[in-house]
Design a protein around this motif. Structure first.
Motif: not given
Length: 256
Positions: A236-248
């Protein structure tokens, strides 16, 4: 032999880096606990770049069994181990010098082989073979966890866009002499190894990663190197990001 399809990525987004660090350390300890219960050890590969700074939540965290960790580098720059560009030095500075991990449990490149990258990458592959040889006689090693970052160009580990290494199917460890980022000489785990892992976790933060993340998650057909990290089931692949990186990103987020 049945063909296992890759599973879809799981995206976690956090409002600030502190929350991300906390969630990531919890996730790593859970993966470690399962691995140690199953096999008595925890095999992990770590990339460099900005990733190591997000591992400081593990320092002093209860439940971390450092003596059970076997650490490899998902990629490494061919520089002395105490050089500022070394991923090993970065991980030592940010994490390993601050925790009681046995030095022999951290597997580094043999820099004395720097004049022959073929020999150097073969020697590192032999370290993996030594660690994984008895594990279900699999064609490729099965890491419990691989931790990766992503560059603005979508590269991950030292797998860069449009590079011949993206199509490597046999080797566990490959070398690159023409990295578009300095330093040019590196070794890297290949896709077959990354995509055989039980878990792969990416960490990406900041508005500077927003466009890249959108392409990786919303337009995987664009084929950026990070999009091609799709572990075969049951991985399984997981992405741990902050809202700024995920904004688009339109890709659905999962609550932890």
């Amino acid at each position: 032999m049945p063909h296992h399809a890759p599973s879809a990525p799981i995206l976690y987004s956090f409002s600030n880096p502190e929350e991300l660090v906390d969630a990531l350390s919890h996730f790593i300890v859970k993966a470690q606990k399962e691995a140690v219960e199953k096999r008595g050890k925890f095999t992990v590969a770590i990339s460099g770049g900005s990733l190591p700074q997000f591992l400081n939540g593990l320092i002093g965290k209860p439940g971390v069994k450092w003596d059970k960790w076997q650490v490899f580098y998902a990629d490494e720059r061919v520089v002395p181990l105490d050089h500022p560009d070394s991923n090993h030095k970065l991980c030592m500075d940010k994490l390993f010098s601050k925790v009681p991990i046995p030095p022999d449990n951290i597997h580094t490149i043999d820099y004395s082989l720097k004049d022959d990258l073929e020999d150097l990458s073969d020697a590192y592959e032999k370290e993996l073979i030594h660690e994984f040889a008895n594990k279900d006689s699999a064609r490729f090693p099965i890491f419990d966890l691989i931790l990766l970052g992503v560059g603005p160009d979508g590269h991950t580990a030292s797998l860069f866009p449009n590079h011949p290494l993206l199509s490597e199917e046999d080797r566990w460890v490959a070398y690159i002499e023409d990295s578009p980022k300095e330093p040019p000489e590196r070794i890297t785990l290949t896709y077959p190894v990354i995509n055989h892992a039980s878990r792969v976790a990416f960490v990406a933060t900041g508005a500077g990663k927003a466009d890249t993340l959108k392409t990786v998650l919303d337009e995987p057909e664009a084929g950026l190197p990070a999009s091609r990290v799709r572990p075969i089931t049951p991985g399984q692949v997981f992405w741990f990001v902050d809202d700024a990186a995920a904004s688009k990103v339109e890709y659905p987020r999962t609550k932890m």
